[in-house]
Write an enzyme that holds these catalytic residues in place. Structure first.
Site, mmCIF file in Angstrom:
data_model
loop_
_atom_site.group_PDB
_atom_site.id
_atom_site.type_symbol
_atom_site.label_atom_id
_atom_site.label_comp_id
_atom_site.label_asym_id
_atom_site.label_seq_id
_atom_site.Cartn_x
_atom_site.Cartn_y
_atom_site.Cartn_z
ATOM 1 N N GLY A 1 0.818 -1.202 0.000
ATOM 2 C CA GLY A 1 0.000 0.000 0.000
ATOM 3 C C GLY A 1 0.854 1.256 0.000
ATOM 4 O O GLY A 1 1.745 1.417 0.841
ATOM 5 N N ILE B 1 -1.414 5.986 4.435
ATOM 6 C CA ILE B 1 -0.427 5.523 5.400
ATOM 7 C C ILE B 1 0.875 5.198 4.678
ATOM 8 O O ILE B 1 1.961 5.482 5.179
ATOM 9 C CB ILE B 1 -0.964 4.300 6.162
ATOM 10 C CG1 ILE B 1 -2.075 4.767 7.087
ATOM 11 C CG2 ILE B 1 0.141 3.611 6.951
ATOM 12 C CD1 ILE B 1 -2.785 3.671 7.812
ATOM 13 N N ASP C 1 1.656 -1.521 -4.801
ATOM 14 C CA ASP C 1 0.351 -0.851 -4.813
ATOM 15 C C ASP C 1 -0.183 -0.872 -6.239
ATOM 16 O O ASP C 1 0.532 -0.537 -7.184
ATOM 17 C CB ASP C 1 0.462 0.592 -4.321
ATOM 18 C CG ASP C 1 -0.902 1.178 -3.955
ATOM 19 O OD1 ASP C 1 -1.029 1.740 -2.855
ATOM 20 O OD2 ASP C 1 -1.854 1.062 -4.758
ATOM 21 N N ARG D 1 -3.346 14.412 1.484
ATOM 22 C CA ARG D 1 -2.642 13.711 2.554
ATOM 23 C C ARG D 1 -1.519 12.817 2.045
ATOM 24 O O ARG D 1 -0.629 12.477 2.773
ATOM 25 C CB ARG D 1 -3.632 12.883 3.371
ATOM 26 C CG ARG D 1 -4.318 11.810 2.542
ATOM 27 C CD ARG D 1 -5.583 11.327 3.238
ATOM 28 N NE ARG D 1 -6.152 10.211 2.522
ATOM 29 C CZ ARG D 1 -6.806 10.307 1.377
ATOM 30 N NH1 ARG D 1 -6.975 11.493 0.809
ATOM 31 N NH2 ARG D 1 -7.283 9.250 0.782
ATOM 32 N N ASP E 1 -6.127 -0.849 2.177
ATOM 33 C CA ASP E 1 -7.425 -0.207 2.287
ATOM 34 C C ASP E 1 -8.590 -1.172 2.150
ATOM 35 O O ASP E 1 -9.710 -0.746 2.016
ATOM 36 C CB ASP E 1 -7.543 0.912 1.246
ATOM 37 C CG ASP E 1 -7.458 0.375 -0.166
ATOM 38 O OD1 ASP E 1 -7.290 -0.855 -0.325
ATOM 39 O OD2 ASP E 1 -7.565 1.172 -1.099
ATOM 40 N N ALA F 1 -7.699 -7.776 0.741
ATOM 41 C CA ALA F 1 -6.248 -7.780 0.564
ATOM 42 C C ALA F 1 -5.552 -8.004 1.900
ATOM 43 O O ALA F 1 -4.523 -8.674 1.969
ATOM 44 C CB ALA F 1 -5.795 -6.462 -0.052
ATOM 45 N N CYS G 1 -3.448 -13.520 14.786
ATOM 46 C CA CYS G 1 -3.289 -13.113 13.394
ATOM 47 C C CYS G 1 -4.410 -12.136 13.055
ATOM 48 O O CYS G 1 -5.314 -11.917 13.861
ATOM 49 C CB CYS G 1 -3.281 -14.320 12.449
ATOM 50 S SG CYS G 1 -4.902 -14.948 11.981
ATOM 51 N N CYS H 1 -36.368 -5.492 -1.397
ATOM 52 C CA CYS H 1 -37.613 -4.750 -1.638
ATOM 53 C C CYS H 1 -37.556 -3.355 -1.023
ATOM 54 O O CYS H 1 -38.223 -2.444 -1.477
ATOM 55 C CB CYS H 1 -38.833 -5.532 -1.159
ATOM 56 S SG CYS H 1 -38.761 -5.952 0.569
#
Lengths: 321, 633
Positions: free
Chosen positions: B3, B7, B27, B38, B96, B100, B138, B153
């Site tokens: 990734g 982050i 990535d 960011r 994300d 994954a 884990c 519905c």
């Protein structure tokens, strides 16, 4: 309300964070002016965060010339001598930060911060000192307090894997959510000088040892006219002597300030990059809170030590009579 | 590193500054405008390029002498097998999505490589932790949040919340008009149960050759907002206890004068995303946070439809909703709002609608920076084999015991975890009715999260995927998929034990089959029940809260401890068993819950207090019922 609305470009860029703190807060951020003095690793992290968040302007103050050591802790300056030679640290950081977000005005203010008069600080909403001397912290904090407008004052120090943040928001009113209701809260902050004059015996129970150790080191550097962070472990004997004096004067058992901690702080001329990232992030959040009026600001010290991993808030104010 | 997003950028920078010299980063994504606030290694000029590659180049500028190997690829690609993972000392996730993360977790377990996992929801509210095989839990030892589901519905006939309208507009109407043809779609099923009308409704959505685009748009409008509502109203039972919807026809909408100045040219989309075509812009609507009137929504709807057919005709038939596709967001916003008007549901702005439709998770730079710092601290401990000091660190929104960053010891592995311990699973299923395909899709892929599964009954292979299969094998497995379990070449009945394996993930588990005749369509829509497996948590939050202002601050630990994701798994329709009438539509409210909330709620946190005092911690102000934690030294 023309000029009050966020532009289309701002809405697109800040999409994700507007979803966090709202368009109102974003608007307030974009009108705020921030002064940052002392550009080591933690301050750089902080600058990156607030420039990305979209404040109005950031003014940088650090006249040092770039050295290998400075470069090693700085991700803003390209490793290319043709770029960095002849420019001050603030000038180099300014060039890169502008690039991060073209909507934020980034500029440089040369000179020694403690020489600036009260009026100079009037154009800022937030003043952040990083690795400043004891006397500079006290005098700049006092100048900020003399102005009619409220200036949020922060002092941050990062040594090795330890860090301290001091916050002074003076009298700060904000609305806090309690259940579904918004309650108005008032926080009264002491100045830096007032906070550090609180007798050690009346400190909060089990106060962070870092608080005490930082006061010893700070005092030592002041007495020896050292640049903050420029001490080394060879200074330990003198620092131990000072610890003894201060502890006795404050009637505190000096074992509350362990040698191992003092040694780490003395050796820590280089800020540990992960700690800089964490502290730069926390400081960024606090400044965003103070500017936007969203969220509970911390009062009035924050300590982090990577060896135990705790990030602790301490409220160190004068006891109310 | 897996990734290179929010982050990931922070992490790569902090790793490089901390002295890491050999970093590999995977990535599959390319850079988008909304990342720039960011993901600070990226600039406007990088939009459209590989995140992994641009991140590498950016970091090498200030740290030229280290080695960074970027992979613009999906971590689930077969190249990233156990041997690939074995070459690393530690794996750091900045991922994300759940899928994954599970995949990387399994590969790390199989390769015996420690994994540092993390996530973010916004202002404050996440946790960083270390997963080491056999030593600590884990990633899958604790239940993960499951998307909340709606009966179909509710979406097709009786919406009561704005999110229902969004799901209808996006997954039904948008998909019907612009997505792949011939897909199953519930758009008309409910409103025109009479089978005779199916032919006629197909004709409505298909645009005839040279059909006037304005007329076509109005025809669609009248059909879905007028005719369909009238049809629904004709079933009076439905409305006995409900507010009756109001049909809306295009003739009732007063035309809006389009400002034909420079509108279109002036609005050049900020990022050069996939479309710079905008109905909003041609209408002169500027602020995405404004609420549009019914008139404006109707005009945007018709204009967006027209623009799709006039400017982006080639894509029609292939489009799937994308939150970064401006025109698609405009269309879905307008359609959802018109439907909301019909049903007396409050309207929402484009900004809000985009958040709901795109399932957008809050993200800011500061939290990513903090998380990245904590990850690097754990990574360094792992490299130093400082096993006693591994910590799971909560980033709290409200301080607890004066702490904003609260480290605790990582949890022990869960002994009944089917991923890291070898617990057999039990599957109740109707072996005479369910097909192998149902088992593969609903259990092996959806629940067990396998990527390239292989299913065996004794030594007989029932199913397998892979590039190296012979043609006859492929045909054979394809035929098996359509067979009911009891009619497979090696029949699967009650008492059968199946072995399910993913060779890439090196995960193998046994499933005991238990035959069961009947399932409750409402409660057990899959028509099968898997047990011995940590079930997903049902999300409790209303989906729309995921976009409310400052939504991240609504509660303490449940969010503070969440391991969430940016832009998580999208909304989707999950089909049920053949013949079943109900379908479920997953809600986006998974955004609002957390992987770790269960940990915070139900588990004792064992923590060594450095100061050596025993203490009890309240992680929260009590809004979480049983949030008391016993701290044991």
């Amino acid at each position: 309300m023309n000029g009050e609305e966020l532009t289309e470009q701002e809405t697109a860029l800040y999409d994700r964070q507007i979803r966090v703190w709202g368009a109102d807060a974003q608007r307030r951020l974009s009108k705020s002016h921030i002064l940052v003095s002392g550009l080591k690793g933690t301050a750089i992290e902080f600058c990156k965060n607030i420039v990305l968040a979209g404040v109005g302007s950031v003014t940088l103050n650090d006249d040092r010339i770039v050295t290998e050591e400075i470069l090693s802790a700085n991700f803003l300056i390209p490793h290319d001598e043709s770029v960095y030679s002849g420019k001050s640290l603030a000038e180099l950081c300014c060039d890169s930060l502008k690039d991060f977000n073209p909507m934020v005005r980034v500029s440089v203010e040369k000179g020694e911060l403690s020489n600036f008069d009260v009026d100079f600080f009037d154009k800022f909403d937030v003043v952040v000192l990083s690795s400043s001397t004891l006397s500079t912290k006290i005098s700049v904090n006092e100048k900020c307090r003399k102005l009619l407008k409220r200036i949020a004052f922060y002092a941050v120090d990062c040594r090795d894997s330890c860090a301290e943040i001091f916050v002074d928001l003076q009298n700060y009113i904000y609305s806090k959510k309690q259940g579904d209701e918004a309650v108005e809260c008032l926080l009264e902050y002491p100045s830096f000088e007032e906070a550090i004059s609180v007798p050690w015996r009346s400190l909060p129970r089990r106060v962070s040892k870092l608080y005490l150790a930082m006061r010893v080191i700070e005092k030592f550097e002041e007495l020896e006219s050292r640049i903050p962070g420029e001490s080394s472990d060879s200074d330990l004997p003198k620092v131990q002597k000072l610890r003894k004096q201060l502890s006795e004067a404050q009637s505190l058992d000096e074992s509350q300030i362990p040698d191992s901690l003092l040694e780490r702080l003395l050796e820590g001329r280089i800020e540990f990059p992960p700690v800089s990232a964490i502290i730069g992030g926390i400081l960024g959040q606090e400044v965003i809170k103070a500017l936007s009026g969203k969220g509970d600001p911390l009062k009035n010290f924050f300590f982090f030590d990577a060896t135990d991993g705790k990030g602790i808030i301490e409220d160190i104010s004068k006891q109310k009579p | 590193m897996v990734g290179a997003g929010g982050i990931g950028c922070e992490l790569l920078k902090t790793l490089a500054l901390s002295g890491f010299k050999d970093i590999h980063i995977i990535d599959m994504d390319t850079i988008e405008v909304s990342n720039l606030n960011r993901q600070f290694l990226f600039r406007q000029s990088h939009v459209g390029q590989s995140k992994a590659k641009v991140a590498r180049d950016a970091v090498l500028k200030f740290r030229p002498h280290i080695s960074i190997t970027p992979y613009h690829a999906n971590v689930k690609d077969p190249d990233f097998n156990v041997d690939f993972f074995k070459q690393f000392n530690v794996v750091l996730n900045g991922l994300d999505n759940l899928d994954a993360r599970r995949h990387v977790n399994r590969l790390c377990l199989a390769a015996g490589v420690p994994l540092v996992e993390s996530g973010t929801t916004g202002f404050l509210g996440q946790v960083v932790t270390v997963h080491v095989k056999g030593k600590s839990e884990c990633y899958e030892c604790q239940p993960k949040p499951a998307p909340k589901t709606y009966p179909v519905c509710t979406i097709t006939s009786t919406p009561s919340k704005f999110v229902h309208c969004i799901v209808w507009a996006k997954d039904l109407l948008f998909a019907k008009l612009f997505g792949a043809k011939n897909q199953e779609n519930d758009l008309n099923v409910r409103s025109s149960d009479a089978s005779s009308s199916s032919q006629q409704t197909e004709d409505v959505f298909e645009r005839k050759n040279n059909e006037d685009i304005e007329l076509y748009g109005k025809k669609i409008f009248d059909h879905v907002f007028g005719y369909n509502i009238e049809l629904a109203l004709s079933n009076e039972d439905t409305w006995k206890n409900r507010h009756k919807p109001r049909p809306i026809y295009s003739k009732d909408i007063s035309p809006i004068e389009l400002p034909h100045q420079n509108g279109n040219q002036a609005k050049i989309s900020v990022g050069g995303d996939i479309s710079s075509v905008s109905a909003m812009a041609s209408m002169g609507l500027k602020n995405p946070q404004d609420l549009w009137s019914l008139n404006e929504n109707s005009a945007v709807f018709l204009e967006a439809l027209k623009l799709f057919f006039s400017k982006r005709e080639k894509e029609i038939g292939n489009l799937s909703f994308d939150k970064d596709d401006q025109l698609a967001v405009e269309f879905v916003t307008a359609a959802a709002n018109i439907r909301a008007s019909s049903f007396g549901i409050p309207l929402h702005s484009l900004f809000e609608s985009k958040g709901i439709a795109g399932n957008i998770i809050h993200a800011v730079a500061t939290t990513n920076a903090i998380i990245a710092g904590l990850i690097v601290i754990e990574a360094i401990k792992i490299l130093q084999s400082d096993t006693k000091n591994y910590r799971m660190t909560y980033c709290l929104e409200h301080p607890s015991r004066k702490m904003l960053l609260m480290p605790v010891e990582p949890f022990e592995p869960n002994k009944s975890c089917y991923v890291c311990s070898e617990t057999p699973l039990t599957l109740e299923i109707n072996a005479h009715r369910s097909k192998l395909r149902d088992l593969v899709d609903k259990i092996v892929k959806a629940k067990l999260g396998m990527n390239l599964p292989l299913i065996m009954h004794g030594s007989a292979l029932l199913y397998e995927v892979g590039d190296d299969l012979e043609e006859d094998e492929v045909a054979n497995y394809a035929a098996n998929l359509e067979k009911v379990l009891s009619e497979l070449p090696s029949p699967v009945m009650g008492g059968t034990i199946l072995t399910v394996e993913d060779l890439q993930q090196e995960l193998k588990c046994s499933i005991n089959i238990k035959h069961r005749e009947e399932f409750d369509e409402e409660k057990e829509p899959d028509g099968m029940i898997l047990s011995g497996w940590t079930p997903a948590l049902a999300a409790e939050k209303n989906g729309s809260t995921s976009t409310t202002e400052n939504g991240a601050s609504t509660s303490g630990v449940s969010q503070a401890t969440s391991l969430m994701t940016e832009e998580d798994d999208d909304l989707q329709i999950i089909p049920t068993q053949p013949g079943g009438k109900k379908r479920k539509i997953s809600d986006l409210s998974s955004a609002a819950t957390s992987d770790f909330s269960s940990v915070a709620k139900d588990t004792k946190i064992q923590r060594k207090d450095v100061d050596g005092n025993n203490d009890v911690v309240m992680l929260d102000d009590g809004s979480l019922g049983n949030s008391k934690k016993k701290i044991e030294t």
